[in-house]
Motif scaffolding. Structure first.
Motif, mmCIF file in Angstrom:
data_model
loop_
_atom_site.group_PDB
_atom_site.id
_atom_site.type_symbol
_atom_site.label_atom_id
_atom_site.label_comp_id
_atom_site.label_asym_id
_atom_site.label_seq_id
_atom_site.Cartn_x
_atom_site.Cartn_y
_atom_site.Cartn_z
ATOM 1 N N MET A 177 0.825 -1.203 0.000
ATOM 2 C CA MET A 177 0.000 0.000 0.000
ATOM 3 C C MET A 177 0.862 1.257 0.000
ATOM 4 O O MET A 177 0.532 2.241 -0.656
ATOM 5 C CB MET A 177 -0.953 0.006 1.204
ATOM 6 N N SER A 178 1.986 1.207 0.722
ATOM 7 C CA SER A 178 2.860 2.384 0.719
ATOM 8 C C SER A 178 3.500 2.573 -0.661
ATOM 9 O O SER A 178 3.673 3.700 -1.126
ATOM 10 C CB SER A 178 3.928 2.278 1.805
ATOM 11 N N VAL A 179 3.834 1.459 -1.351
ATOM 12 C CA VAL A 179 4.379 1.550 -2.710
ATOM 13 C C VAL A 179 3.329 2.152 -3.638
ATOM 14 O O VAL A 179 3.631 3.044 -4.443
ATOM 15 C CB VAL A 179 4.845 0.162 -3.211
ATOM 16 N N PHE A 180 2.076 1.689 -3.552
ATOM 17 C CA PHE A 180 1.000 2.246 -4.359
ATOM 18 C C PHE A 180 0.812 3.728 -4.057
ATOM 19 O O PHE A 180 0.599 4.543 -4.952
ATOM 20 C CB PHE A 180 -0.323 1.509 -4.121
ATOM 21 N N ASP A 181 0.904 4.063 -2.790
ATOM 22 C CA ASP A 181 0.745 5.451 -2.371
ATOM 23 C C ASP A 181 1.832 6.329 -2.990
ATOM 24 O O ASP A 181 1.555 7.413 -3.527
ATOM 25 C CB ASP A 181 0.800 5.515 -0.841
ATOM 26 N N GLN A 182 3.052 5.830 -2.909
ATOM 27 C CA GLN A 182 4.171 6.593 -3.497
ATOM 28 C C GLN A 182 4.029 6.685 -5.016
ATOM 29 O O GLN A 182 4.290 7.732 -5.616
ATOM 30 C CB GLN A 182 5.511 5.943 -3.143
ATOM 31 N N ALA A 183 3.612 5.599 -5.647
ATOM 32 C CA ALA A 183 3.433 5.604 -7.100
ATOM 33 C C ALA A 183 2.350 6.597 -7.499
ATOM 34 O O ALA A 183 2.499 7.330 -8.489
ATOM 35 C CB ALA A 183 3.082 4.205 -7.594
ATOM 36 N N SER A 184 1.263 6.649 -6.735
ATOM 37 C CA SER A 184 0.199 7.592 -7.070
ATOM 38 C C SER A 184 0.663 9.031 -6.876
ATOM 39 O O SER A 184 0.301 9.921 -7.648
ATOM 40 C CB SER A 184 -1.066 7.301 -6.274
#
Length: 193
Positions: A177-184
């Motif tokens: 989720m943190s990776v997705f957050d950073q990607a977004s």
């Protein structure tokens, strides 16, 4: 002031206390008392148990002690009654023994010896059979106990493994989720610039 729909009234507390004190006097369990009170108050036995232990019991400490004394006294008198034999029963037994002795035909000593030997043989065989059955049952129970202990250990190990796996999944999910957050956030920066 708002009153909760499930609030306990003074009458509810009184009924709960009376029920529990009666069960104490009657040498019953608190669980049975909670069940009965729950039925009467339209509440769960757990709610009654919680209410008793959290609020009501402290107000009835003296009454609980009196109920316990009454229970003990009731048991004592009950035990004394069981130990005492009625006088008429003792007299009847004595009369019966006397009548049997008067009416009994004279028997030879060998016949009596045979009966005693039969009795001794029967009793020794009976106790041996009982003992063997009890030993066998005990061995079965020991084996079942060992099996259940092993099964419990296996289930405990599986439980701990599942807890560890759950922690790993949560950690991985959090990381994902943190990776997705950073990607977004990176994507948003691209469109903003």
């Amino acid at each position: 002031m708002k009153v909760r729909r499930d609030a306990w009234s003074h009458e509810d507390d009184l009924l709960l206390a009376e029920t529990i004190l009666r069960h104490i006097r009657d040498d019953s369990t608190q669980v049975a008392a909670f069940d009965e009170a729950g039925d009467e108050l339209n509440r769960t036995s757990a709610a009654c148990g919680y209410r008793w232990n959290a609020e009501v019991r402290t107000r009835y400490v003296d009454a609980v002690e009196i109920a316990k004394k009454q229970r003990k006294e009731r048991k004592r008198t009950s035990d004394q009654k069981q130990r005492q034999k009625p006088e008429s029963q003792t007299i009847d037994t004595k009369k019966l023994i006397h009548e049997i002795e008067q009416d009994a035909p004279v028997r030879s000593m060998s016949h009596l010896t045979l009966n005693f030997e039969d009795c001794i043989t029967f009793l020794s065989t009976y106790s041996t059979k009982d003992s063997l059955e009890l030993r066998s049952e005990n061995n079965e129970l020991v084996m079942e106990n060992d099996r259940l202990k092993r099964e419990n250990e296996e289930l405990t190990l599986k439980y701990h493994q599942l807890i560890e796996n759950r922690k790993k999944v949560i950690d991985e999910y959090t990381l994902l989720m943190s990776v997705f957050d950073q990607a977004s956030k990176i994507e948003e920066k691209k469109y903003v610039n």
